[in-house]
Design a protein around this motif. Structure first.
Motif, PDB file in Angstrom:
ATOM      1  N   ASP A 339     -17.546 -12.539   7.475  1.00  0.00           N
ATOM      2  CA  ASP A 339     -16.383 -12.006   6.558  1.00  0.00           C
ATOM      3  C   ASP A 339     -17.016 -11.893   5.254  1.00  0.00           C
ATOM      4  OD1 ASP A 339     -14.418 -11.655   8.656  1.00  0.00           O
ATOM      5  OD2 ASP A 339     -13.661 -13.767   8.279  1.00  0.00           O
ATOM      6  N   THR A 340     -17.772 -12.917   4.701  1.00  0.00           N
ATOM      7  CA  THR A 340     -18.471 -12.994   3.550  1.00  0.00           C
ATOM      8  C   THR A 340     -19.109 -11.797   3.329  1.00  0.00           C
ATOM      9  OG1 THR A 340     -18.330 -15.467   3.432  1.00  0.00           O
ATOM     10  CG2 THR A 340     -19.815 -14.602   2.101  1.00  0.00           C
ATOM     11  N   SER A 363      -7.102 -13.936  15.952  1.00  0.00           N
ATOM     12  CA  SER A 363      -5.970 -13.641  15.480  1.00  0.00           C
ATOM     13  C   SER A 363      -5.906 -12.913  13.957  1.00  0.00           C
ATOM     14  CB  SER A 363      -5.107 -14.968  15.181  1.00  0.00           C
ATOM     15  OG  SER A 363      -5.523 -15.667  14.567  1.00  0.00           O
ATOM     16  N   PHE A 364      -4.850 -12.207  13.598  1.00  0.00           N
ATOM     17  CA  PHE A 364      -4.898 -11.701  12.332  1.00  0.00           C
ATOM     18  C   PHE A 364      -4.721 -12.585  11.139  1.00  0.00           C
ATOM     19  CE2 PHE A 364      -3.952  -7.967  14.893  1.00  0.00           C
ATOM     20  CZ  PHE A 364      -4.337  -6.949  14.506  1.00  0.00           C
ATOM     21  N   ASP A 369      -7.466 -11.076   3.729  1.00  0.00           N
ATOM     22  CA  ASP A 369      -6.933  -9.772   3.375  1.00  0.00           C
ATOM     23  C   ASP A 369      -7.926  -8.896   2.861  1.00  0.00           C
ATOM     24  OD1 ASP A 369      -4.345 -10.677   4.156  1.00  0.00           O
ATOM     25  OD2 ASP A 369      -3.750 -11.410   2.153  1.00  0.00           O
ATOM     26  N   SER A 370      -8.843  -9.148   2.205  1.00  0.00           N
ATOM     27  CA  SER A 370      -9.955  -8.166   1.600  1.00  0.00           C
ATOM     28  C   SER A 370     -10.746  -7.584   2.736  1.00  0.00           C
ATOM     29  CB  SER A 370     -10.800  -8.837   0.697  1.00  0.00           C
ATOM     30  OG  SER A 370     -11.136 -10.063   1.237  1.00  0.00           O
ATOM     31  N   CYS A 375     -11.641  -3.326   9.339  1.00  0.00           N
ATOM     32  CA  CYS A 375     -11.411  -3.635  10.617  1.00  0.00           C
ATOM     33  C   CYS A 375     -10.756  -2.333  11.310  1.00  0.00           C
ATOM     34  CB  CYS A 375     -10.624  -4.897  10.900  1.00  0.00           C
ATOM     35  SG  CYS A 375     -11.111  -6.380  10.335  1.00  0.00           S
ATOM     36  N   TYR A 376     -11.108  -2.154  12.674  1.00  0.00           N
ATOM     37  CA  TYR A 376     -10.538  -1.201  13.255  1.00  0.00           C
ATOM     38  C   TYR A 376      -9.288  -1.770  14.218  1.00  0.00           C
ATOM     39  CZ  TYR A 376      -9.245   2.968  16.300  1.00  0.00           C
ATOM     40  OH  TYR A 376      -8.670   4.043  16.702  1.00  0.00           O
ATOM     41  N   VAL A 377      -8.142  -1.339  14.156  1.00  0.00           N
ATOM     42  CA  VAL A 377      -7.027  -1.954  14.564  1.00  0.00           C
ATOM     43  C   VAL A 377      -6.138  -1.194  15.729  1.00  0.00           C
ATOM     44  CG1 VAL A 377      -4.734  -3.410  14.543  1.00  0.00           C
ATOM     45  CG2 VAL A 377      -6.729  -3.536  13.019  1.00  0.00           C
TER      46      VAL A 377
END
Length: 835
Positions: A339-340, A363-364, A369-370, A375-377
């Motif tokens: 994520d970083t 999990s979401f 949030d950034s 992401c592909y959902v």
């Protein structure tokens, strides 16, 4: 339970599992009828592949998805099976890893890991625990289960895992009934709330009777299967006739390097996205861009706070901008680290260019949030993008383990090459055999020292060229890793060397890197020597040594620099003096303090873990004193301990109304790897040495654990306080060096009425950074003295105190004159015989 000094207690296994009544254990041994529950949604990989390719255009199918053949993560409770689901093979772990026998080396290690994971699940089994309705979940079959240890990640569990629930039945007197045959509910984990240490489970057919259960966890066969398949795939590549790329990435030799015969003046040949990069970082980026170091992995050795991720992000941006057809896979061992990377890359790339590939098991709420826009959902879960969209991304960021989604989705270089070549040959049979370029042009791995070698093999398998490709004389993929092998390594259940040694660390020990004249370990005097003409010809170094620390005050990193980085770190951090007004700093008043504590360490009943009440009070009092002065915000303070029991004691005490410090970060040492805090308070907890051998055998504590020691000391930016018993810590050579540093500089607080004397044998060598600190302190004192004297000569700055001072000096001059000491402007010197 307090541990006394008797010999009988000293022989006890303090880590013995808690006592469980036989009546509860018997429930788990009774015959059962299994009631499955609804599994979570998962990626249908065959359907995904069929959406863009027929199987005739691809290579042979990979091995089954997991041990059970189910979709998604699935359990196995048979630890005796090898990771591919076959019977175990008697194999011994080789002392030296070679290309031949590569598979057998890791098969044995993975079998041991499976057994250790099974034991871990058994250790976390819960007995007679309540099951309640799920928190804020209106669905009828959703229940919540409280699981101690979720917050500290001590139990490995993911969405989709199975939790076996056996209901308990009681008679009129509250005794457990022995039922010859019961139902076992195989509940499915639908969500995880680590903050509340709660699982949300889908449980079908549950009859609300006593609502008390035995809960057993399962080994994640999907995780082991992915590791085992990566080893098998690499072994197949190593045995191929055209396998020099794979061999040179895993077993690089001097012949794979590039020879430098002349000195070259370094010039920045690229326009940097980040203009704040330092010389070493720019040199690393430029070296990889020119790709003149041979066909070997390029390793970026980055001690704490030296900008490993910063360098890797700049490199990724330069690679994709330099070549428009470049497509990079960027990985990290953990979700937060991945994520970083996305957060930093997102400042330069759009969501159409950058993908954060996330597994459906996440999990979401866990995703920042950034990061979510990248992401592909698909519906209510993370998913693989369609092929056309996937091919447009210039950078895909994922974890090493989740890179398996690309392998199972047939998105590896080998599969895409086979697909493209097959389609072109089918559409143009009259043309010569096509030679497509590889889609994935490079792999960058951040925090590489935290990934097991089988984990690193998963993304490496994604970018590996197919058999026969190397003879085409086309560009081959780059492989770059950044990490620090002196900090915490891979998190494993077993303690086998094969699993605990990362690929990054193993490569650095190969002669190509370790024996190179410019290697960090070859430097002397704490100075990185430049390349000289007398050293030519020389292999171009396939590595970079980052040396500038932008995180911490020099006093904080002086000891780690000396112990782990050959005294090569250079302090470059700015704005690191805001905590110096605190009155608790001692001696030289650098922002480091060792506080002695001999208060007894205690162990929770039934082997729950070590804690120390005296230490917890000291830690909270120190933190509170900084908050009272307004020197720091609560969220900028970190209190850490290597023992989970002490973490619980600290959290409870910090929340007490007398402190009200719930915002202070308190956790186990492992949770702070890669993080930093303005103020760090380290609780060593162990004040007696009788059970330290058991700590070491289980990889616990910070004594005789050099990597844990290094991580603990290097999280702090502006202030570090360590609480412990020096008489216990000094038996560890690394701690002895830190104690010596604190003691000789007065950064020390003895207990009331006690004074600790350092053993002469523990007098450590003074590091380069410590010498610089002392010189700076003495220079500042000299400048201050010169300034005062200069003002006095000019008659400035005189007040009542100054007049008293001058009168005192004049009186002293009269007394000393009889001893042959003359004074000039208030400065004394002894008479010197005339020549």
């Amino acid at each position: 339970m307090s541990v006394d000094d008797s010999a009988q207690v000293a022989r006890l296994d303090v880590y013995a599992r808690p006592f469980i009544p036989y009546s509860l254990k018997a429930v788990n041994e009774a015959p059962v009828s299994v009631l499955p529950s609804m599994p979570v949604r998962w990626i249908d990989f065959p359907a995904y592949v069929n959406s863009f390719a027929g199987t005739s255009l691809l290579l042979a199918d990979p091995p089954p998805a997991d041990l059970s053949g189910q979709q998604g993560p699935s359990p196995t409770t048979n630890a005796a099976l090898s990771p591919d689901g076959t019977s175990p093979i008697a194999a011994e772990e080789s002392q030296e890893l070679r290309a031949t026998g590569y598979h057998m080396h890791f098969q044995h290690a993975l079998i041991q890991e499976a057994g250790a994971l099974q034991q871990e699940c058994e250790d976390h089994a819960l007995y007679k625990v309540p099951l309640g309705k799920a928190y804020r979940d209106p669905r009828p079959d959703m229940y919540s289960l409280q699981v101690p240890g979720l917050r500290e990640l001590s139990l490995r569990i993911e969405i989709g895992d199975i939790v076996q629930l056996r209901p308990l039945h009681f008679d009129a007197w509250g005794e457990i009934l022995r039922i010859p045959h019961i139902f076992r509910h195989d509940a499915v984990v639908w969500s995880i709330d680590r903050l509340r240490e709660t699982l949300t489970l889908c449980v079908y057919g549950l009859l609300p009777r006593s609502m008390l259960f035995n809960a057993c966890f399962s080994v994640q066969a999907g995780r082991l299967g992915a590791l085992y398949r990566s080893v098998l795939g690499i072994q197949k590549a190593l045995q191929g006739g055209d396998a020099s790329w794979t061999r040179s990435m895993l077993f690089p030799e001097e012949a794979d390097g590039s020879l430098q015969r002349t000195l070259n003046r370094f010039q920045v040949r690229v326009e940097l996205e980040d203009p704040l990069l330092n010389y070493e970082q720019i040199r690393a980026v430029d070296t990889v861009l020119t790709n003149d170091f041979g066909r070997v992995p390029y390793l970026i050795s980055g001690p704490p706070g030296t900008g490993k991720t910063k360098t890797l992000v700049e490199l990724a941006l330069q690679l994709v901008s330099k070549q428009k057809a470049s497509h990079l896979l960027v990985c990290a061992p953990s979700d937060p680290a991945a994520d970083t990377l996305v957060q930093r890359l997102s400042k330069h790339l759009r969501p159409s260019q950058l993908l954060r590939l996330t597994a459906p098991s996440r999990s979401f709420p866990e995703v920042p949030d950034s990061v979510l826009p990248f992401c592909y959902v698909d519906g209510d879960m993370f998913f693989l993008p369609p092929l056309a969209q996937m091919m447009r991304y210039t950078i895909v960021v994922t974890t090493c383990r989740d890179a398996e989604l690309m392998l199972r989705g047939r998105l590896s270089n080998a599969d895409l090459y086979s697909l493209e070549k097959g389609v072109l040959s089918m559409l143009h049979p009259e043309e010569p055999a096509p030679r497509p370029a590889l889609h994935w042009t490079g792999l960058l791995v951040d925090e590489a020292a935290q990934a097991t070698e089988p984990e690193a093999l998963i993304p490496l398998s994604v970018i590996a060229p197919p058999q026969g490709y190397e003879s085409n004389e086309q560009p081959l993929p780059l492989f770059v890793m950044a990490g620090d092998q002196n900090q915490l390594g891979p998190r494993t259940a077993s303690r086998t060397a094969a699993m605990q040694t990362s690929l990054f660390e193993r490569l650095l020990e190969r002669p190509l890197y370790r024996l190179h004249p410019l290697a960090r370990s070859k430097q002397s005097g704490g100075v990185m020597r430049p390349l000289r003409e007398s050293m030519l010809p020389i292999l171009r170094p396939p590595f970079a040594n980052l040396i500038r620390n932008y995180r911490s005050h020099p006093a904080i990193i002086a000891t780690p620099s000396s112990l782990f980085y050959n005294d090569t770190l250079e302090p470059e951090a700015s704005s690191i003096t805001s905590l110096l007004p605190w009155q608790g700093w001692k001696g030289s008043r650098w922002p480091v303090l060792f506080a002695c504590n001999t208060g007894p360490d205690e162990i929770e009943q039934d082997g729950g873990g070590w804690y120390n009440n005296t230490e917890a009070k000291m830690a909270c009092q120190y933190a509170f004193s900084f908050l009272q002065l307004g020197l720091v915000q609560a969220g900028e303070i970190c209190i850490m301990s290597p023992f989970s029991a002490q973490v619980r004691v600290l959290r409870k005490l910090a929340r007490h109304p007398s402190y009200n410090m719930s915002a202070v970060s308190i956790g186990p040492l492992e949770a702070f790897q890669g993080l930093e805090s303005k103020l760090v308070i380290l609780c060593t907890t162990r004040t007696r040495d009788r059970f330290i051998e058991q700590d070491v055998a289980r990889g616990l504590g910070v004594i005789h654990e050099p990597r844990r020691f290094n991580v603990a000391l290097t999280r702090a930016k502006e202030g570090l306080i360590v609480i412990g018993n020096p008489s216990v810590l000094e038996n560890d050579k690394h701690w002895a060096a830190f104690l010596s540093f604190c003691h000789r500089n007065g950064l020390w607080e003895d207990e009331a009425g006690k004074k600790w004397e350092m053993a002469a044998s523990n007098a450590a060598v003074v590091s380069k950074m410590e010498r610089q600190l002392v010189y700076q302190m003495e220079s500042e004192a000299d400048r201050a003295q010169d300034a005062v004297i200069g003002m006095r000569r000019l008659g400035l700055g005189r007040d009542e105190d100054e007049d008293i001072w001058q009168s005192g000096m004049a009186a002293e001059a009269v007394v000393q004159d009889e001893d042959g000491i003359e004074y000039e402007d208030g400065i004394g010197h002894e008479d010197v015989p005339s020549s």
